[in-house]
Write a protein that holds these residues in place. Structure first.
Motif, short mmCIF file in Angstrom:
data_model
loop_
_atom_site.label_atom_id
_atom_site.label_comp_id
_atom_site.label_asym_id
_atom_site.label_seq_id
_atom_site.Cartn_x
_atom_site.Cartn_y
_atom_site.Cartn_z
N THR A 4 -45.58 -90.43 35.66
CA THR A 4 -44.19 -89.95 35.68
C THR A 4 -43.99 -89.11 36.94
O THR A 4 -44.89 -88.99 37.77
N HIS A 48 -40.50 -91.86 26.91
CA HIS A 48 -40.65 -90.58 27.61
C HIS A 48 -42.03 -90.01 27.34
O HIS A 48 -42.62 -90.26 26.29
N ASP A 49 -42.56 -89.24 28.29
CA ASP A 49 -43.84 -88.57 28.07
C ASP A 49 -43.62 -87.29 27.28
O ASP A 49 -42.50 -86.98 26.88
N THR A 50 -44.69 -86.55 27.05
CA THR A 50 -44.59 -85.34 26.24
C THR A 50 -43.72 -84.26 26.88
O THR A 50 -43.22 -83.38 26.20
N ALA A 51 -43.52 -84.34 28.19
CA ALA A 51 -42.66 -83.38 28.89
C ALA A 51 -41.20 -83.84 28.93
O ALA A 51 -40.35 -83.18 29.51
N GLY A 52 -40.94 -85.01 28.35
CA GLY A 52 -39.58 -85.54 28.35
C GLY A 52 -39.22 -86.36 29.57
O GLY A 52 -38.08 -86.77 29.73
#
Length: 94
Positions: A4, A48-52
């Motif tokens: 990302t 989305h990744d864990t950070a959004g």
């Protein structure tokens, strides 16, 4: 892309195996084959990744297969995670 977005000004990425790579090289590594061969490619949102941060998937099509590639991308967007988002959020991803 193999990752990302990175922080503004970040110049390198350290992978899980300890390998360090320049951000530009990391971003270009997986898109270069389509650019070099002239094959059509398309990126579609897949979550989305864990950070959004958004995660995309690159699709490659056969020579002169743009219409097929666009149909596959459209089907992916209609059934994938972005399909369930509110219209304003979905538009921001595309």
């Amino acid at each position: 892309m193999p990752m990302t977005a990175v922080a503004a000004g970040q110049e390198t990425v350290t992978w899980a195996d300890g390998t360090v790579e320049g951000v530009s090289d990391a971003y270009v590594r997986l898109s270069a084959p389509a650019n070099i061969t002239g094959l059509p490619s398309l990126s579609v949102p897949v979550g989305h990744d864990t950070a959004g941060l958004p995660i995309g998937m690159q699709l490659l099509g056969p020579p002169l297969g743009e219409s097929l590639l666009l149909r596959v991308g459209h089907a992916s967007e209609q059934t994938g995670p972005a399909h369930d988002l509110a219209p304003a959020t979905r538009a921001a991803l595309c």
